[in-house]
Design an enzyme around this catalytic site. Structure first.
Site, PDB file in Angstrom:
ATOM      1  N   ARG A 178       0.861  -1.192   0.000  1.00  0.00           N
ATOM      2  CA  ARG A 178       0.000   0.000   0.000  1.00  0.00           C
ATOM      3  C   ARG A 178       0.891   1.234   0.000  1.00  0.00           C
ATOM      4  NH1 ARG A 178      -4.429   0.325   4.560  1.00  0.00           N
ATOM      5  NH2 ARG A 178      -2.614   0.519   5.877  1.00  0.00           N
ATOM      6  N   ASP A 233       0.747  -3.631  12.549  1.00  0.00           N
ATOM      7  CA  ASP A 233       1.194  -4.041  11.209  1.00  0.00           C
ATOM      8  C   ASP A 233       1.463  -5.549  11.214  1.00  0.00           C
ATOM      9  OD1 ASP A 233       2.877  -2.504   8.624  1.00  0.00           O
ATOM     10  OD2 ASP A 233       3.036  -4.658   8.966  1.00  0.00           O
ATOM     11  N   THR A 276      -1.333   7.478  -0.130  1.00  0.00           N
ATOM     12  CA  THR A 276      -2.634   7.388  -0.815  1.00  0.00           C
ATOM     13  C   THR A 276      -3.421   6.156  -0.371  1.00  0.00           C
ATOM     14  OG1 THR A 276      -1.738   6.040  -2.596  1.00  0.00           O
ATOM     15  CG2 THR A 276      -1.635   8.458  -2.873  1.00  0.00           C
ATOM     16  N   ASP A 286       4.955  -6.750   9.835  1.00  0.00           N
ATOM     17  CA  ASP A 286       6.065  -6.467  10.765  1.00  0.00           C
ATOM     18  C   ASP A 286       6.029  -7.400  11.968  1.00  0.00           C
ATOM     19  OD1 ASP A 286       7.146  -4.478   9.224  1.00  0.00           O
ATOM     20  OD2 ASP A 286       6.123  -2.847  10.261  1.00  0.00           O
TER      21      ASP A 286
HETATM   22  C1  PRP Z   1      -1.058  -4.920   4.621  1.00  0.00           C
HETATM   23  C2  PRP Z   1      -1.903  -6.171   4.759  1.00  0.00           C
HETATM   24  C3  PRP Z   1      -2.740  -6.119   3.508  1.00  0.00           C
HETATM   25  C4  PRP Z   1      -2.952  -4.643   3.310  1.00  0.00           C
HETATM   26  C5  PRP Z   1      -4.334  -4.302   3.765  1.00  0.00           C
HETATM   27  O1  PRP Z   1      -0.008  -5.108   3.757  1.00  0.00           O
HETATM   28  O2  PRP Z   1      -1.157  -7.347   4.867  1.00  0.00           O
HETATM   29  O3  PRP Z   1      -2.100  -6.688   2.374  1.00  0.00           O
HETATM   30  O4  PRP Z   1      -1.993  -3.975   4.129  1.00  0.00           O
HETATM   31  O5  PRP Z   1      -4.618  -3.004   3.474  1.00  0.00           O
HETATM   32  P1  PRP Z   1      -5.744  -2.565   2.444  1.00  0.00           P
HETATM   33  O6  PRP Z   1      -6.932  -3.410   2.718  1.00  0.00           O
HETATM   34  O7  PRP Z   1      -5.981  -1.110   2.789  1.00  0.00           O
HETATM   35  O8  PRP Z   1      -5.211  -2.723   1.047  1.00  0.00           O
HETATM   36  P2  PRP Z   1       1.108  -3.996   3.503  1.00  0.00           P
HETATM   37  O9  PRP Z   1       0.762  -3.149   2.310  1.00  0.00           O
HETATM   38  O10 PRP Z   1       1.403  -3.278   4.775  1.00  0.00           O
HETATM   39  O11 PRP Z   1       2.337  -4.871   3.051  1.00  0.00           O
HETATM   40  P3  PRP Z   1       3.127  -6.000   3.872  1.00  0.00           P
HETATM   41  O12 PRP Z   1       2.233  -7.206   3.985  1.00  0.00           O
HETATM   42  O13 PRP Z   1       4.297  -6.243   2.992  1.00  0.00           O
HETATM   43  O14 PRP Z   1       3.511  -5.454   5.214  1.00  0.00           O
HETATM   44  N1  URA Z   2      -2.263  -3.536   7.321  1.00  0.00           N
HETATM   45  C1  URA Z   2      -1.862  -3.966   8.548  1.00  0.00           C
HETATM   46  O1  URA Z   2      -0.906  -4.739   8.676  1.00  0.00           O
HETATM   47  N2  URA Z   2      -2.542  -3.521   9.619  1.00  0.00           N
HETATM   48  C2  URA Z   2      -3.583  -2.671   9.523  1.00  0.00           C
HETATM   49  O2  URA Z   2      -4.170  -2.318  10.558  1.00  0.00           O
HETATM   50  C3  URA Z   2      -3.968  -2.234   8.243  1.00  0.00           C
HETATM   51  C4  URA Z   2      -3.289  -2.695   7.155  1.00  0.00           C
END
Ligand code: PRP
Ligand code: URA
Length: 212
Positions: free
Chosen positions: A107, A203, A111, A206
Site C-alpha cells: 500500500r 502491522d 494514498t 512487521d
Molecule cells: C497490509 C496487509 C494487507 C494490506 C491491507 O499489507 O497485509 O495486504 O496492508 O490493506 P488494504 O486493505 O488497505 O489494502 P502492507 O501493504 O502493509 O504490506 P506488507 O504485507 O508487505 O507489510
Molecule cells: N495492514 C496492517 O498490517 N494492519 C492494519 O491495521 C492495516 C493494514
C-alpha cells in the site's frame, strides 16, 4: 452480522480467544505466527462446508463401501505478500497438497492505494478452488485487486480469508466482488487516518516477520 450476503463473520469462541492474544502488543513474533496459523486452520474448516466431494470406493477390513473425499489437487492458496504468507501453513494443515501462488502488493503509505509488484500463479489454477489469504482487510484495496488479478487468470471459485477486517474493506469487497465469499474472523470498528484498523493488531507483516 452484516447486510452483505457474501460476507461471513465468524463468531467462534476459540477464535475470539486467540484473536485477543494476537492483538496484545506484548505477544512476541513466535506466538503471533503460531496464532495466525491456528486461526487460519479453524477458518479453513469452517469455510469448506460447501466443498464438493467425489465418491470413492474404499475396502475396509470387512467390506467394500462408497465414501466421499475432496478431489486431489482441487485447492490452491494465494497469499498476498507479505503478511498473507503467515496464513499458508494454516491452510496447508487441512490441504497439504495445495499448490501456492503469490501476489505481491504494497500500500502506498500516503494514498493507501495498492500497487502490485509480483504475481506468480500455479499452472492449472483456473480449475481449482483458490483461497486468497491476507490477515488484514483494511481499505480492501489490496484484496480487491488481488482477486481481480486471479479472476483474469480464469479462476471461477475464489474464497477470500482474512483474520481482521474493517467495515470499509468489507463494503469494498461486497461491492466489487459480490460473487466471492469473504470469511473474516473478526470485524473491527474503523480505520484510522493512516489506514490502520482499530482496535486491530498493528502491522501484521512487521509482527510476523520481526521487521520493526
Ligand atoms: C497490509 C496487509 C494487507 C494490506 C491491507 O499489507 O497485509 O495486504 O496492508 O490493506 P488494504 O486493505 O488497505 O489494502 P502492507 O501493504 O502493509 O504490506 P506488507 O504485507 O508487505 O507489510
Ligand atoms: N495492514 C496492517 O498490517 N494492519 C492494519 O491495521 C492495516 C493494514
Amino acid at each position: 452480522m452484516t447486510n452483505f450476503p457474501n460476507i461471513f463473520i465468524f463468531d467462534h469462541p476459540l477464535i475470539k480467544h486467540k484473536v485477543s492474544i494476537l492483538r496484545d502488543k506484548n505477544t512476541g513474533m513466535k506466538e503471533f505466527r503460531e496464532l495466525i496459523e491456528e486461526i487460519t486452520t479453524i477458518m479453513t474448516y469452517e469455510s469448506m462446508r460447501d466443498v464438493e466431494l467425489e465418491p470413492v470406493e474404499v475396502e475396509t477390513p470387512l467390506e467394500k463401501t462408497v465414501q466421499y473425499r475432496v478431489p486431489e489437487e482441487s485447492v490452491a492458496i494465494v497469499p498476498i505478500l507479505r503478511a498473507g504468507l503467515g496464513m499458508v501453513n494454516g491452510v496447508h494443515r487441512v490441504f497439504p497438497t495445495a499448490r501456492v501462488g503469490h501476489i505481491g502488493m504494497y500500500r502506498n503509505e500516503k494514498t493507501l492505494q495498492p500497487c502490485e509488484y509480483y504475481c506468480k500463479l500455479p499452472e492449472g489454477i483456473e480449475d481449482k478452488t483458490v483461497f486468497v489469504v491476507d490477515p488484514m482487510l483494511a481499505t480492501g484495496g489490496s484484496a480487491a485487486d488481488a482477486i481481480t488479478a486471479i479472476k483474469k487468470r480464469g479462476v471461477k471459485k475464489i474464497k477470500m480469508m482474512s483474520i481482521i477486517a474493517a467495515p470499509e474493506g468489507i463494503a469494498k469487497l461486497a461491492k466489487e466482488h459480490p460473487d466471492v465469499p469473504v470469511y473474516v474472523s473478526t470485524l473491527d470498528r474503523e480505520l484510522n487516518a493512516n489506514g490502520y484498523i482499530l482496535p486491530g493488531l498493528g502491522d501484521a507483516g512487521d509482527r510476523l516477520f520481526g521487521t520493526k
